[in-house]
Structures are given as C-alpha cells and as structure tokens.
Design a protein around this motif. Structure first.
Motif, PDB file in Angstrom:
ATOM      1  N   GLN A  83      28.078  57.851  73.279  1.00 52.02           N
ATOM      2  CA  GLN A  83      28.362  56.710  72.410  1.00 52.02           C
ATOM      3  C   GLN A  83      29.319  55.727  73.082  1.00 52.02           C
ATOM      4  OE1 GLN A  83      29.738  58.705  68.894  1.00 52.02           O
ATOM      5  NE2 GLN A  83      27.676  58.889  68.022  1.00 52.02           N
ATOM      6  N   LYS A  84      30.281  56.245  73.827  1.00 50.43           N
ATOM      7  CA  LYS A  84      31.225  55.387  74.553  1.00 50.43           C
ATOM      8  C   LYS A  84      30.476  54.566  75.607  1.00 50.43           C
ATOM      9  CE  LYS A  84      35.424  55.714  77.319  1.00 50.43           C
ATOM     10  NZ  LYS A  84      36.395  56.650  77.925  1.00 50.43           N
ATOM     11  N   LEU A  85      29.596  55.214  76.362  1.00 54.51           N
ATOM     12  CA  LEU A  85      28.808  54.504  77.364  1.00 54.51           C
ATOM     13  C   LEU A  85      27.917  53.456  76.711  1.00 54.51           C
ATOM     14  CD1 LEU A  85      27.798  54.181  80.309  1.00 54.51           C
ATOM     15  CD2 LEU A  85      26.067  55.894  79.760  1.00 54.51           C
ATOM     16  N   TYR A  86      27.310  53.797  75.587  1.00 52.95           N
ATOM     17  CA  TYR A  86      26.449  52.847  74.890  1.00 52.95           C
ATOM     18  C   TYR A  86      27.233  51.617  74.446  1.00 52.95           C
ATOM     19  CZ  TYR A  86      23.224  50.825  71.553  1.00 52.95           C
ATOM     20  OH  TYR A  86      22.417  49.952  70.879  1.00 52.95           O
ATOM     21  N   ARG A  87      28.452  51.816  73.946  1.00 53.83           N
ATOM     22  CA  ARG A  87      29.274  50.673  73.545  1.00 53.83           C
ATOM     23  C   ARG A  87      29.626  49.794  74.738  1.00 53.83           C
ATOM     24  NH1 ARG A  87      31.791  54.536  70.232  1.00 53.83           N
ATOM     25  NH2 ARG A  87      33.480  54.772  71.724  1.00 53.83           N
TER      26      ARG A  87
ATOM     27  N   ILE B  34      27.791  49.373  77.586  1.00 59.52           N
ATOM     28  CA  ILE B  34      26.640  48.648  78.141  1.00 59.52           C
ATOM     29  C   ILE B  34      25.910  47.806  77.115  1.00 59.52           C
ATOM     30  CG2 ILE B  34      26.301  50.297  80.002  1.00 59.52           C
ATOM     31  CD1 ILE B  34      23.946  51.450  78.470  1.00 59.52           C
ATOM     32  N   GLN B  35      26.383  47.801  75.879  1.00 55.31           N
ATOM     33  CA  GLN B  35      25.751  46.977  74.851  1.00 55.31           C
ATOM     34  C   GLN B  35      26.006  45.499  75.153  1.00 55.31           C
ATOM     35  OE1 GLN B  35      27.173  47.845  70.935  1.00 55.31           O
ATOM     36  NE2 GLN B  35      25.300  47.104  69.972  1.00 55.31           N
ATOM     37  N   ILE B  36      24.949  44.711  75.162  1.00 52.94           N
ATOM     38  CA  ILE B  36      25.045  43.285  75.488  1.00 52.94           C
ATOM     39  C   ILE B  36      25.551  42.524  74.264  1.00 52.94           C
ATOM     40  CG2 ILE B  36      23.752  41.236  76.165  1.00 52.94           C
ATOM     41  CD1 ILE B  36      21.894  43.123  77.732  1.00 52.94           C
ATOM     42  N   ARG B  37      26.560  41.700  74.505  1.00 50.91           N
ATOM     43  CA  ARG B  37      27.149  40.893  73.432  1.00 50.91           C
ATOM     44  C   ARG B  37      26.907  39.417  73.711  1.00 50.91           C
ATOM     45  NH1 ARG B  37      30.589  44.919  74.795  1.00 50.91           N
ATOM     46  NH2 ARG B  37      30.988  46.462  73.196  1.00 50.91           N
ATOM     47  N   GLU B  38      27.105  38.599  72.691  1.00 52.66           N
ATOM     48  CA  GLU B  38      26.857  37.169  72.825  1.00 52.66           C
ATOM     49  C   GLU B  38      27.808  36.496  73.811  1.00 52.66           C
ATOM     50  OE1 GLU B  38      26.570  34.891  69.259  1.00 52.66           O
ATOM     51  OE2 GLU B  38      25.518  36.495  68.206  1.00 52.66           O
ATOM     52  N   ASP B  39      29.044  36.963  73.901  1.00 52.12           N
ATOM     53  CA  ASP B  39      30.020  36.311  74.764  1.00 52.12           C
ATOM     54  C   ASP B  39      29.994  36.813  76.212  1.00 52.12           C
ATOM     55  OD1 ASP B  39      30.967  38.777  74.000  1.00 52.12           O
ATOM     56  OD2 ASP B  39      33.060  38.145  73.873  1.00 52.12           O
ATOM     57  N   ASP B  40      29.046  37.686  76.560  1.00 48.04           N
ATOM     58  CA  ASP B  40      28.918  38.165  77.941  1.00 48.04           C
ATOM     59  C   ASP B  40      28.336  37.071  78.825  1.00 48.04           C
ATOM     60  OD1 ASP B  40      29.910  40.655  77.307  1.00 48.04           O
ATOM     61  OD2 ASP B  40      27.944  41.600  77.133  1.00 48.04           O
TER      62      ASP B  40
ATOM     63  N   LEU C  65      26.280  37.226  84.693  1.00 44.33           N
ATOM     64  CA  LEU C  65      26.488  38.320  85.652  1.00 44.33           C
ATOM     65  C   LEU C  65      26.813  39.639  84.938  1.00 44.33           C
ATOM     66  CD1 LEU C  65      28.473  36.523  88.475  1.00 44.33           C
ATOM     67  CD2 LEU C  65      26.101  37.286  88.511  1.00 44.33           C
ATOM     68  N   ILE C  66      27.565  39.569  83.860  1.00 47.57           N
ATOM     69  CA  ILE C  66      27.883  40.775  83.093  1.00 47.57           C
ATOM     70  C   ILE C  66      26.607  41.350  82.476  1.00 47.57           C
ATOM     71  CG2 ILE C  66      29.148  41.674  81.098  1.00 47.57           C
ATOM     72  CD1 ILE C  66      30.967  41.072  83.434  1.00 47.57           C
ATOM     73  N   ILE C  67      25.751  40.480  81.956  1.00 44.13           N
ATOM     74  CA  ILE C  67      24.484  40.932  81.366  1.00 44.13           C
ATOM     75  C   ILE C  67      23.619  41.611  82.428  1.00 44.13           C
ATOM     76  CG2 ILE C  67      22.312  40.151  80.342  1.00 44.13           C
ATOM     77  CD1 ILE C  67      23.956  38.027  78.848  1.00 44.13           C
ATOM     78  N   ILE C  68      23.533  41.018  83.616  1.00 38.52           N
ATOM     79  CA  ILE C  68      22.765  41.623  84.719  1.00 38.52           C
ATOM     80  C   ILE C  68      23.352  42.992  85.073  1.00 38.52           C
ATOM     81  CG2 ILE C  68      22.112  41.387  87.153  1.00 38.52           C
ATOM     82  CD1 ILE C  68      20.561  39.556  85.257  1.00 38.52           C
ATOM     83  N   GLY C  69      24.685  43.077  85.151  1.00 38.92           N
ATOM     84  CA  GLY C  69      25.338  44.352  85.460  1.00 38.92           C
ATOM     85  C   GLY C  69      25.060  45.413  84.403  1.00 38.92           C
ATOM     86  N   LYS C  70      25.099  45.019  83.138  1.00 42.82           N
ATOM     87  CA  LYS C  70      24.826  45.978  82.066  1.00 42.82           C
ATOM     88  C   LYS C  70      23.371  46.427  82.079  1.00 42.82           C
ATOM     89  CE  LYS C  70      28.539  44.644  78.952  1.00 42.82           C
ATOM     90  NZ  LYS C  70      28.919  44.176  77.619  1.00 42.82           N
TER      91      LYS C  70
ATOM     92  N   THR D 198      22.064  50.233  82.621  1.00 40.36           N
ATOM     93  CA  THR D 198      21.100  50.840  81.711  1.00 40.36           C
ATOM     94  C   THR D 198      19.935  51.441  82.491  1.00 40.36           C
ATOM     95  OG1 THR D 198      21.697  49.253  79.998  1.00 40.36           O
ATOM     96  CG2 THR D 198      19.609  50.426  79.722  1.00 40.36           C
ATOM     97  N   ILE D 199      19.410  50.704  83.452  1.00 46.50           N
ATOM     98  CA  ILE D 199      18.289  51.189  84.263  1.00 46.50           C
ATOM     99  C   ILE D 199      18.697  52.426  85.061  1.00 46.50           C
ATOM    100  CG2 ILE D 199      16.787  50.599  86.208  1.00 46.50           C
ATOM    101  CD1 ILE D 199      16.773  47.705  85.046  1.00 46.50           C
ATOM    102  N   VAL D 200      19.903  52.391  85.642  1.00 44.02           N
ATOM    103  CA  VAL D 200      20.390  53.544  86.417  1.00 44.02           C
ATOM    104  C   VAL D 200      20.561  54.753  85.492  1.00 44.02           C
ATOM    105  CG1 VAL D 200      22.393  54.438  87.683  1.00 44.02           C
ATOM    106  CG2 VAL D 200      21.454  52.202  88.257  1.00 44.02           C
ATOM    107  N   GLY D 201      21.102  54.535  84.287  1.00 41.07           N
ATOM    108  CA  GLY D 201      21.287  55.630  83.335  1.00 41.07           C
ATOM    109  C   GLY D 201      19.972  56.263  82.926  1.00 41.07           C
ATOM    110  N   ILE D 202      18.969  55.432  82.659  1.00 42.46           N
ATOM    111  CA  ILE D 202      17.651  55.956  82.304  1.00 42.46           C
ATOM    112  C   ILE D 202      17.052  56.724  83.479  1.00 42.46           C
ATOM    113  CG2 ILE D 202      15.276  55.290  81.741  1.00 42.46           C
ATOM    114  CD1 ILE D 202      16.511  52.977  80.093  1.00 42.46           C
TER     115      ILE D 202
END
Length: 99
Positions: free
Chosen positions: A49-53, A55-61, A64-69, A73-77
């Motif tokens: 749950q901590k990891l999910y919070r 990597i969760q994409i927010r509006e103010d990201d 570059l932050i969105i690409i990193g998240k 996510t892809i690496v985690g899967i």
C-alpha cells in the motif's frame, strides 16, 4: 448482482482478505505460526500500500515525475511476473517437505 442472487456491492475487498479464522484446537506452536504468518501478511500488505501511494499519479506531478512513476510501475509488474514462478517452486518444495 452475481449469478447466485447475492450482491457484492457495498462490501470491500478488505472483508475477504482480512477474515481470519482461529482454530480452537490448534497447539500453541501452531497458533504462534499462524500469528507470525498474519504479521508477515500484514507487513507485506502495508508495504504494498505504501508503494502504491508513492507511484500513484497525481494532478500536480510534472511530466518527468509521471514518466518515472510509470517506469516504476512497469518494473514492479515485471518483478512480480519474474518472481511468481520462483515463489510457486518454493511453495511446491515446502509442500513436499512437509509430507
């Protein structure tokens, strides 16, 4: 509503995951094992749950932050897919070792 006529609306996944059955006939050692297993499940759940919070994409990201998240996510899967056969093999070996 599902085919059995019961509606699952309003019930959460938490109710199904955290329903813990206690065996009154279990020995003290078995109860300790169940307790340690429950602690491990709870710890794993909280870490996920901590990891999910994180990597969760927010509006103010930023972009570059969105690409990193997305990359995280892809690496985690990918890691979950990679580790699933290993975990399955360990469970099979543990099952045969128990009997």
């Amino acid at each position: 509503m599902n085919n059995s006529g019961y509606s699952l609306r309003g019930t959460s996944r938490q109710n199904f995951v955290s329903s813990k059955k206690v065996n009154p006939l279990a020995t003290e050692e078995e109860q300790k094992d169940e307790s340690s297993q429950q602690k491990l499940v709870d710890k794993t759940k909280s870490q996920y749950q901590k990891l999910y919070r994180i990597i969760q994409i927010r509006e103010d990201d930023s972009f570059l932050i969105i690409i990193g998240k997305l990359l995280l996510t892809i690496v985690g899967i990918g890691l979950m897919i990679l580790f699933s056969p290993i975990i399955l093999l360990v469970l099979i070996i543990a099952f045969f070792a128990a009997f």
